[in-house]
Design an enzyme around this catalytic site. Structure first.
Site, PDB file in Angstrom:
ATOM      1  N   HIS A   1      76.922 -47.062  64.759  1.00  0.00           N
ATOM      2  CA  HIS A   1      76.525 -46.370  65.975  1.00  0.00           C
ATOM      3  C   HIS A   1      75.583 -45.219  65.626  1.00  0.00           C
ATOM      4  CE1 HIS A   1      80.410 -47.945  68.092  1.00  0.00           C
ATOM      5  NE2 HIS A   1      79.519 -48.876  67.885  1.00  0.00           N
TER       6      HIS A   1
HETATM    7  C1  LIG Z   1      76.645 -54.793  63.524  1.00  0.00           C
HETATM    8  C2  LIG Z   1      76.632 -53.945  64.739  1.00  0.00           C
HETATM    9  C3  LIG Z   1      77.683 -54.008  65.652  1.00  0.00           C
HETATM   10  C4  LIG Z   1      77.664 -53.223  66.786  1.00  0.00           C
HETATM   11  N1  LIG Z   1      78.633 -53.399  67.729  1.00  0.00           N
HETATM   12  C5  LIG Z   1      78.504 -52.774  68.917  1.00  0.00           C
HETATM   13  C6  LIG Z   1      79.365 -53.092  69.999  1.00  0.00           C
HETATM   14  O1  LIG Z   1      80.228 -53.961  69.898  1.00  0.00           O
HETATM   15  N2  LIG Z   1      79.197 -52.424  71.164  1.00  0.00           N
HETATM   16  C7  LIG Z   1      78.251 -51.454  71.332  1.00  0.00           C
HETATM   17  O2  LIG Z   1      78.180 -50.853  72.394  1.00  0.00           O
HETATM   18  N3  LIG Z   1      77.422 -51.141  70.316  1.00  0.00           N
HETATM   19  C8  LIG Z   1      77.499 -51.804  69.144  1.00  0.00           C
HETATM   20  N4  LIG Z   1      76.606 -51.545  68.155  1.00  0.00           N
HETATM   21  C9  LIG Z   1      75.590 -50.499  68.377  1.00  0.00           C
HETATM   22  C10 LIG Z   1      74.463 -50.883  69.334  1.00  0.00           C
HETATM   23  O3  LIG Z   1      74.221 -52.271  69.320  1.00  0.00           O
HETATM   24  C11 LIG Z   1      73.190 -50.126  68.964  1.00  0.00           C
HETATM   25  O4  LIG Z   1      73.472 -48.768  68.830  1.00  0.00           O
HETATM   26  C12 LIG Z   1      72.094 -50.288  70.024  1.00  0.00           C
HETATM   27  O5  LIG Z   1      71.773 -51.650  70.151  1.00  0.00           O
HETATM   28  C13 LIG Z   1      70.854 -49.487  69.643  1.00  0.00           C
HETATM   29  O6  LIG Z   1      69.829 -49.690  70.587  1.00  0.00           O
HETATM   30  P1  LIG Z   1      68.385 -49.087  70.345  1.00  0.00           P
HETATM   31  O7  LIG Z   1      67.547 -49.545  71.474  1.00  0.00           O
HETATM   32  O8  LIG Z   1      68.471 -47.655  70.073  1.00  0.00           O
HETATM   33  O9  LIG Z   1      67.877 -49.737  68.969  1.00  0.00           O
HETATM   34  P2  LIG Z   1      67.747 -51.292  68.556  1.00  0.00           P
HETATM   35  O10 LIG Z   1      68.463 -52.173  69.502  1.00  0.00           O
HETATM   36  O11 LIG Z   1      68.116 -51.379  67.119  1.00  0.00           O
HETATM   37  O12 LIG Z   1      66.190 -51.610  68.741  1.00  0.00           O
HETATM   38  C14 LIG Z   1      65.152 -51.089  67.957  1.00  0.00           C
HETATM   39  C15 LIG Z   1      64.077 -52.157  67.878  1.00  0.00           C
HETATM   40  O13 LIG Z   1      62.871 -51.577  67.375  1.00  0.00           O
HETATM   41  C16 LIG Z   1      62.287 -52.478  66.449  1.00  0.00           C
HETATM   42  N5  LIG Z   1      61.449 -51.677  65.558  1.00  0.00           N
HETATM   43  C17 LIG Z   1      61.864 -50.687  64.733  1.00  0.00           C
HETATM   44  N6  LIG Z   1      60.819 -50.155  64.080  1.00  0.00           N
HETATM   45  C18 LIG Z   1      59.712 -50.834  64.494  1.00  0.00           C
HETATM   46  C19 LIG Z   1      58.327 -50.750  64.150  1.00  0.00           C
HETATM   47  N7  LIG Z   1      57.872 -49.866  63.272  1.00  0.00           N
HETATM   48  N8  LIG Z   1      57.465 -51.606  64.758  1.00  0.00           N
HETATM   49  C20 LIG Z   1      57.919 -52.520  65.665  1.00  0.00           C
HETATM   50  N9  LIG Z   1      59.209 -52.632  66.014  1.00  0.00           N
HETATM   51  C21 LIG Z   1      60.098 -51.797  65.427  1.00  0.00           C
HETATM   52  C22 LIG Z   1      63.480 -53.120  65.780  1.00  0.00           C
HETATM   53  O14 LIG Z   1      63.145 -54.324  65.155  1.00  0.00           O
HETATM   54  C23 LIG Z   1      64.460 -53.281  66.923  1.00  0.00           C
HETATM   55  O15 LIG Z   1      64.307 -54.526  67.584  1.00  0.00           O
HETATM   56  C24 LIG Z   1      76.605 -52.306  67.000  1.00  0.00           C
HETATM   57  C25 LIG Z   1      75.565 -52.237  66.083  1.00  0.00           C
HETATM   58  C26 LIG Z   1      75.553 -53.052  64.975  1.00  0.00           C
HETATM   59  C27 LIG Z   1      74.397 -52.971  64.033  1.00  0.00           C
END
Ligand SMILES: Cc1cc2nc3c(=O)[nH]c(=O)nc-3n(C[C@H](O)[C@H](O)[C@H](O)COP(=O)(O)OP(=O)(O)OC[C@H]3O[C@@H](n4cnc5c(N)ncnc54)[C@H](O)[C@@H]3O)c2cc1C
Ligand SMILES: *[C@@H]1O[C@H](CO)[C@@H](O)[C@H](O)[C@H]1NC(C)=O
Ligand SMILES: *[C@@H]1O[C@H](CO)[C@@H](O)[C@H](O)[C@H]1NC(C)=O
Ligand SMILES: *[C@@H]1O[C@H](CO)[C@@H](O)[C@H](O)[C@H]1NC(C)=O
Ligand SMILES: *[C@@H]1O[C@H](CO)[C@@H](O)[C@H](O)[C@H]1NC(C)=O
Ligand SMILES: *[C@@H]1O[C@H](CO)[C@@H](O)[C@H](O)[C@H]1NC(C)=O
Ligand SMILES: *[C@@H]1O[C@H](CO)[C@@H](O)[C@H](O)[C@H]1NC(C)=O
Ligand SMILES: *[C@@H]1O[C@H](CO)[C@@H](O)[C@H](O)[C@H]1NC(C)=O
Length: 585
Positions: A515
């Site tokens: 997280h």
């Molecule tokens: C294994 C695991 C289990 C989890 N389980 C849960 C759960 O059960 N329930 C829950 O609520 N949360 C869970 N989480 C946490 C939750 O899924 C994440 O915190 C959330 O998805 C983050 O969202 P975000 O939009 O911040 O980032 P992300 O969803 O990680 O998106 C960031 C995106 O940006 C892209 N990116 C990054 N840098 C670049 C770049 N330079 N150029 C182009 N693209 C780029 C990446 O490829 C990615 O697709 C879990 C996380 C993990 C890893």
């Protein structure tokens, strides 16, 4: 949670085989749109198609005369991501950035630990455990109290509900907290094995009330709702992007790595981005934004990109010779939900046999009605929120979250291990993310600094009392679930991080439930540690916002996928309000 814990090797072989047969695209095919993009202008560029990015792409493209460009380093979400039972399989694939921590003395026995981050449309929501958890009301009230006007629970609840398509009538009837008809399907898995039932009953025996922890009260036990429909994962891609891919005003480009945000240094105004092909680094181009660049690259990706673009701590930028646009505390304030391996019950019989019943499970999972073990994530769907003796007893503000994960029996272990996974919900330890190279393909330096604050150790240790109480219940005794007391982590573990068992554990990787958040902290202008303001604009820079999990000033008391989507829903409305004077939500 942890990939190595799920012994899915025959399954993995099958999936790899099928994927390689289906995936016939060559890198050249995938990269051709990248050439066409060069020099183009869009109203908005969204960097990262993860939990937040897909929500934004949907909501901003609702305005028909806005043009939206969504850029994602990974590929399309592969079909195998749909299957909840494959949780953990994807960690060794192109769906994970496969980052590592910088070795720290206490955690991971002085070695580096993996940091799982999703890559591809849907981001981390393609590979997460799907738990739908909002956190506690007071979390958001506290954000507001820090000067983040408009982020108190009363003001964020409508944005949780806006996304939601709640499928369970017993839950959705509580319309104060839930709604139906949104893009994101939420409901319980179609399948609960006996371990799930027995766990839930055992908690109830020791006084945990059955709750909907996304409604009035958080403390208690729940077979959690998850982001799914008919036994299929609802990632943010599936929920928000897939249904609107045909809109004329949105362009989605995958396999593209954004290397820099273009910012006019005199006026400090963002006007575009630089990119390379993820698979063909010879392609190196620019694309422009007439209204805003929005970073949704996640808690690791967003701070790294800001630093490489000249927005970051003075010491980081100056050492690397990056021309500074604005000195801000980017990458600091890293928070996560950590745990330590070791506390587990030994269970002899576990019918959720993902390995041995390949044929049976795939038949059960076949359309139209997906059922059986593959339609769920086993014991991961049981979640409890508890108060240790250190929590305020007279308010509903639990300090511990408890999760479960099965380690299937193997040649080495005759018994299945049911891991008891406690996490301190509001840890006081703070880590950081930084860079030591301007090369966009060099890995980030992640210093989690887990358990560096004594409060985190104290609360964590106290939570094992619950593990012992569960072992004493009739449910556990009848089911013959035995706690291995000698494996319970002790204070010594935390002090030295150097227990021989830890060091030698092949499965030692269970230390975070991933997280990661807080690295582009939201705060008012008088908060010197803030990176974005309460409208998610980067302080001191125009036409640049960060909208993802990194903006959380402090971690919420639960899993953060739903909160991140809420942040994006609210962010989209703030953008609409800013650019369209007549906009009403
Ligand atoms: C294994 C695991 C289990 C989890 N389980 C849960 C759960 O059960 N329930 C829950 O609520 N949360 C869970 N989480 C946490 C939750 O899924 C994440 O915190 C959330 O998805 C983050 O969202 P975000 O939009 O911040 O980032 P992300 O969803 O990680 O998106 C960031 C995106 O940006 C892209 N990116 C990054 N840098 C670049 C770049 N330079 N150029 C182009 N693209 C780029 C990446 O490829 C990615 O697709 C879990 C996380 C993990 C890893
Ligand atoms: C979009 O259309 C509305 C209404 O026609 C107009 O007010 C607005 O300026 C337009 N925006 C853009 C970006 O062209
Ligand atoms: C950056 O840090 C990593 C990990 O500590 C190290 O291996 C690498 O050599 C460092 N690179 C530079 C350029 O300092
Ligand atoms: C569990 O039961 C044992 C034996 O009855 C007892 O000694 C112990 O105190 C109990 N532990 C908890 C945490 O309830
Ligand atoms: C465990 O769960 C199964 C399935 O619900 C139930 O039949 C059984 O009675 C439970 N066992 C205990 C000890 O609670
Ligand atoms: C219980 O834990 C101890 C200490 O980690 C370990 O040596 C022992 O093998 C475990 N027992 C079982 C049955 O797993
Ligand atoms: C860890 O333990 C080993 C062996 O007991 C010892 O050699 C080493 O110095 C210890 N390391 C730390 C960081 O305490
Ligand atoms: C910032 O200002 C607000 C009032 O405008 C005040 O409540 C808050 O305490 C200040 N925060 C800091 C960190 O100075």
């Amino acid at each position: 949670m942890n990939g190595t814990c799920m012994a899915v090797s025959p399954l993995q072989t099958l999936i790899t085989l099928v994927t390689s047969l289906i995936n016939t695209q060559t890198p050249e095919d995938l990269n051709s749109p990248l050439q066409l993009l060069n020099g183009a202008t869009f109203d908005f560029i969204i960097v990262g198609g993860g939990s937040a990015g897909c929500v934004l792409a949907n909501r901003l493209s609702e305005i028909q005369n806005w043009s939206i460009l969504l850029l994602e380093a990974g590929g399309e979400e592969p079909f195998e991501a749909d299957v909840p039972g494959f949780l953990g399989y994807s960690y060794d694939t192109r769906m994970n950035w496969q980052f590592e921590t910088v070795p720290e003395e206490i955690i991971c026995g002085g070695k580096s630990c993996p940091v799982v981050r999703g890559k591809g449309l849907g981001g981390s929501s393609d590979i997460n455990a799907m738990l739908y958890v909002r956190g506690n009301k007071l979390d958001y009230d506290n954000w507001a109290h820090l000067g983040n006007t408009g982020w108190d629970f009363k003001n964020v609840l409508p944005y949780f509900k806006k996304s939601e398509n709640n499928l369970d009538p017993d839950i959705s009837k509580d319309t104060k907290y839930h709604s139906t008809g949104g893009y994101l399907s939420v409901g319980r898995f179609p399948y609960q094995d006996t371990a799930v039932q027995n766990l839930s009953a055992a908690f109830n025996e020791i006084g945990f009330k059955y709750v909907d922890f996304n409604a009035e009260k958080q403390t208690g036990i729940m077979i959690s709702q998850v982001t799914q429909e008919n036994g299929e994962r609802f990632s943010s891609n599936r929920a928000f992007l897939k249904p609107i891919r045909k809109r004329q005003n949105i362009k989605v480009v995958t396999n593209i790595r954004i290397t820099k945000i273009l910012i006019e240094p005199k006026t400090k105004t963002a006007y575009g981005i630089e990119y390379v092909g993820e698979k063909n680094q010879k392609i190196h181009n620019k694309v422009y934004a007439s209204k805003e660049v929005i970073l949704s690259s996640g808690a690791v990706g967003s701070p790294v990109l800001l630093m490489r673009s000249g927005i970051g701590p003075k010491d980081v930028l100056d050492v690397l010779g990056i021309k500074a646009i604005k000195y801000l505390d980017v990458g600091r304030n890293l928070q996560d939900h950590a745990t330590v391996p070791g506390s587990y019950y030994m269970i002899r019989k576990y019918e959720d046999t993902q390995v041995t019943n390949l044929l049976m499970n795939s038949i059960l999972y076949s359309r139209p009605k997906r059922q059986g073990p593959w339609s769920a994530t086993g014991t991961t769907q049981v979640v409890a929120f508890a108060k240790t003796k250190y929590a305020s007893q007279n308010i509903d503000y639990p300090d511990i979250g408890i999760y479960f994960l099965i380690d299937a029996a193997s040649k080495e272990n005759e018994l299945n291990k049911l891991n008891f996974i406690p996490t301190v919900l509001r840890p006081k330890s703070r880590g950081k993310i930084t860079i030591n190279s301007t090369d966009p393909f060099s890995p980030p330096l992640i210093y989690p600094n887990y358990f560096s604050h004594p409060y985190d150790i104290k609360v964590h240790l106290e939570s094992y009392k619950i593990a012992e109480e569960l072992a004493n219940t009739t449910s556990f005794k009848l089911a013959n679930y035995k706690l291995n007391v000698s494996a319970l982590p002790t204070e010594e573990y935390f002090k030295t991080g150097n227990n021989s068992e830890w060091r030698d554990l092949a499965n030692f990787r269970l230390f975070s439930i991933f997280h990661l958040s807080g690295t582009c902290k939201m705060g008012p202008s008088n908060d010197t540690s803030a990176v974005v303001d309460p409208t998610l604009k980067v302080h001191g820079v125009k036409q640049l916002r960060v909208i993802d999990a990194s903006i959380m000033p402090h971690l919420v008391s639960g899993n953060i996928n739903a909160p991140t989507m809420m942040i994006a829903e609210k962010g989209a409305d703030m953008i609409k309000k800013f650019w369209i004077k007549t906009f009403k939500k």
